[in-house]
Design a protein around this motif. Structure first.
Motif, PDB file in Angstrom:
ATOM      1  N   ARG A 149       0.831  -1.209   0.000  1.00 44.46           N
ATOM      2  CA  ARG A 149       0.000   0.000   0.000  1.00 44.46           C
ATOM      3  C   ARG A 149       0.862   1.253   0.000  1.00 44.46           C
TER       4      ARG A 149
ATOM      5  N   PRO B 131     -11.676 -14.120  -9.662  1.00 52.52           N
ATOM      6  CA  PRO B 131     -10.776 -13.720  -8.574  1.00 52.52           C
ATOM      7  C   PRO B 131     -10.733 -14.689  -7.398  1.00 52.52           C
TER       8      PRO B 131
ATOM      9  N   SER C 284      -4.549  -6.208  -0.189  1.00 58.68           N
ATOM     10  CA  SER C 284      -3.696  -5.087  -0.581  1.00 58.68           C
ATOM     11  C   SER C 284      -2.221  -5.380  -0.359  1.00 58.68           C
TER      12      SER C 284
ATOM     13  N   GLN D  39      -6.480  -7.986 -10.828  1.00 62.84           N
ATOM     14  CA  GLN D  39      -7.249  -6.752 -10.718  1.00 62.84           C
ATOM     15  C   GLN D  39      -8.633  -7.008 -10.128  1.00 62.84           C
ATOM     16  N   ALA D  40      -9.266  -8.101 -10.569  1.00 62.94           N
ATOM     17  CA  ALA D  40     -10.611  -8.413 -10.076  1.00 62.94           C
ATOM     18  C   ALA D  40     -10.602  -8.718  -8.584  1.00 62.94           C
TER      19      ALA D  40
ATOM     20  N   ASN E 128      -8.650  -7.260  -6.571  1.00 67.25           N
ATOM     21  CA  ASN E 128      -8.225  -6.016  -5.925  1.00 67.25           C
ATOM     22  C   ASN E 128      -6.944  -6.206  -5.127  1.00 67.25           C
TER      23      ASN E 128
ATOM     24  N   THR F 225      -0.468  -5.921  -9.601  1.00 65.33           N
ATOM     25  CA  THR F 225      -0.516  -6.995 -10.592  1.00 65.33           C
ATOM     26  C   THR F 225       0.588  -6.752 -11.611  1.00 65.33           C
TER      27      THR F 225
ATOM     28  N   ASP G  55      -0.495  -3.733 -13.775  1.00 61.84           N
ATOM     29  CA  ASP G  55      -0.030  -2.424 -13.324  1.00 61.84           C
ATOM     30  C   ASP G  55       1.380  -2.168 -13.849  1.00 61.84           C
TER      31      ASP G  55
ATOM     32  N   ARG H 284      -3.061   2.331 -15.841  1.00 61.11           N
ATOM     33  CA  ARG H 284      -3.767   1.738 -14.700  1.00 61.11           C
ATOM     34  C   ARG H 284      -2.844   1.694 -13.478  1.00 61.11           C
TER      35      ARG H 284
ATOM     36  N   LYS I 209      -3.049   3.637  -9.761  1.00 60.20           N
ATOM     37  CA  LYS I 209      -2.990   2.923  -8.488  1.00 60.20           C
ATOM     38  C   LYS I 209      -1.892   3.495  -7.601  1.00 60.20           C
TER      39      LYS I 209
ATOM     40  N   GLU J   2      -2.989   6.899  -6.297  1.00 66.60           N
ATOM     41  CA  GLU J   2      -4.038   6.751  -5.287  1.00 66.60           C
ATOM     42  C   GLU J   2      -3.436   6.349  -3.950  1.00 66.60           C
ATOM     43  N   ARG J   3      -2.530   5.404  -3.975  1.00 65.85           N
ATOM     44  CA  ARG J   3      -1.918   4.940  -2.736  1.00 65.85           C
ATOM     45  C   ARG J   3      -1.018   6.024  -2.139  1.00 65.85           C
TER      46      ARG J   3
END
Length: 332
Positions: free
Chosen positions: A4, A225, A240, A256-257, A259, A263, A280, A310, A314, A317-318
């Motif tokens: 994370r 997933p 995570s 990804q599915a 989460n 990836t 990613d 993508r 990510k 965002e983190r």
């Protein structure tokens, strides 16, 4: 440090590359950006600041890495080419019809180049593939019961003379992960029989914490997933904190599915950059994956890393979550 928060090393570059803008969903897949991870020793020859730095070289610190097997840990073509050809010969002999081209088309195998392309052999489980083989034989004019009998007589879960070509020094790579207290999982569409033979042949059992195979009762076919979530639950790891590594869209979409924290697509199997846009990051091999998440001070190689849009989203965002946590006094 967790997945994370472990991507801070890329944040500054991602912000500059994107000009501080939020990347729209429509652009999240088809805009790869190439970054280069450079060994500290190589650069320290020129920069005294780098040579004096005590910062870790690792980018990610997960709790578990989930590896696909064929095409990721071992060469897919070396292992499955002969299997395709042997199956075609057995089916043709049992049906008294030349069905080689039918088998090859179904499996995605190119007899001329001796390579397996994207298709059911690369992405689906053996139970699924066997159903498709029965359907293929029925289309040739056989009754379903006859087709099932042909399958029973001709199917083998593993190649008769299994040839294993590793995509890296797996014992060394797994040992490095273990030294960092990173768990190792294998999630494969291959059979339990073939997977256990692989682990035993290469003496890898001691490193692997959990294995989920395509014919296990608990397994669901990728890209569902379920398997990734199941692995994390069994290992008591937050989603995570997990990384998925694979060579096909089935692997990257599953990651990804589910989460997962990250990836990563690898280019040692059947997937190309274009196939792995759900990842990613995209790297050349599992060796580079391990270099990214462990501090390998002996490695002086340059690693080209493709960060997809993508992946940038990510990371950003983190980073935002991390900045908020720090300002609130929650981050240690």
């Amino acid at each position: 440090m967790s997945v994370r928060w472990g991507t801070r090393a890329l944040i500054a570059g991602s912000a500059r590359l994107n000009g501080g803008r939020t990347i729209p969903d429509s652009h999240m897949i088809l805009q790869p950006i190439h970054l280069v991870s450079v060994a500290k020793q190589k650069m320290s020859e020129f920069s005294p600041s780098i040579s004096e730095s005590t910062l870790t070289s690792a980018i990610f610190h997960p709790s578990v890495v989930i590896f696909d097997k064929d095409g990721t840990l071992v060469c897919f073509h070396t292992m499955w080419n002969s299997w395709c050809e042997d199956l075609a010969r057995r089916v043709s002999a049992e049906t008294s019809k030349d069905m080689a081209s039918d088998v090859y088309d179904l499996m995605g195998y190119d007899y001329e180049t001796k390579k397996v392309g994207m298709g059911i052999l690369a992405e689906k489980t053996h139970p699924y593939i066997k159903e498709k083989v029965v359907e293929m034989i029925v289309k040739q004019g056989f009754q379903e019961w006859e087709a099932k009998k042909v399958l029973e007589k001709t199917w083998k879960d593993t190649p008769e003379n299994m040839q294993i070509k590793m995509t890296g020094n797996l014992r060394d790579l797994f040992s490095r992960l273990k030294k960092k207290d990173i768990k190792i999982a294998i999630c494969t569409s291959d059979s339990r029989e073939g997977t256990e033979e692989f682990l035993e042949t290469l003496h890898l059992q001691e490193f692997v914490d959990i294995v989920v195979c395509g014919d296990d009762k608990v397994s669901k076919c990728k890209p569902d997933p379920h398997n990734a979530i199941y692995i994390c639950k069994e290992l008591n790891v937050d989603l995570s904190e997990a990384i998925m590594v694979g060579d096909t869209p089935a692997d990257t979409i599953m990651g990804q599915a589910a989460n997962l924290g990250l990836t990563i697509g690898v280019l040692t199997g059947v997937g190309t950059h274009e196939d792995l846009t759900h990842a990613d990051l995209i790297v050349n091999s599992v060796s580079e994956v391990v270099d990214l998440i462990t501090d390998n001070s002996s490695n002086k190689d340059f690693h080209a890393v493709t960060v997809t849009s993508r992946g940038l989203c990510k990371i950003a965002e983190r980073s935002s979550l991390h900045t908020t946590a720090r300002s609130s006094g929650f981050d240690s």
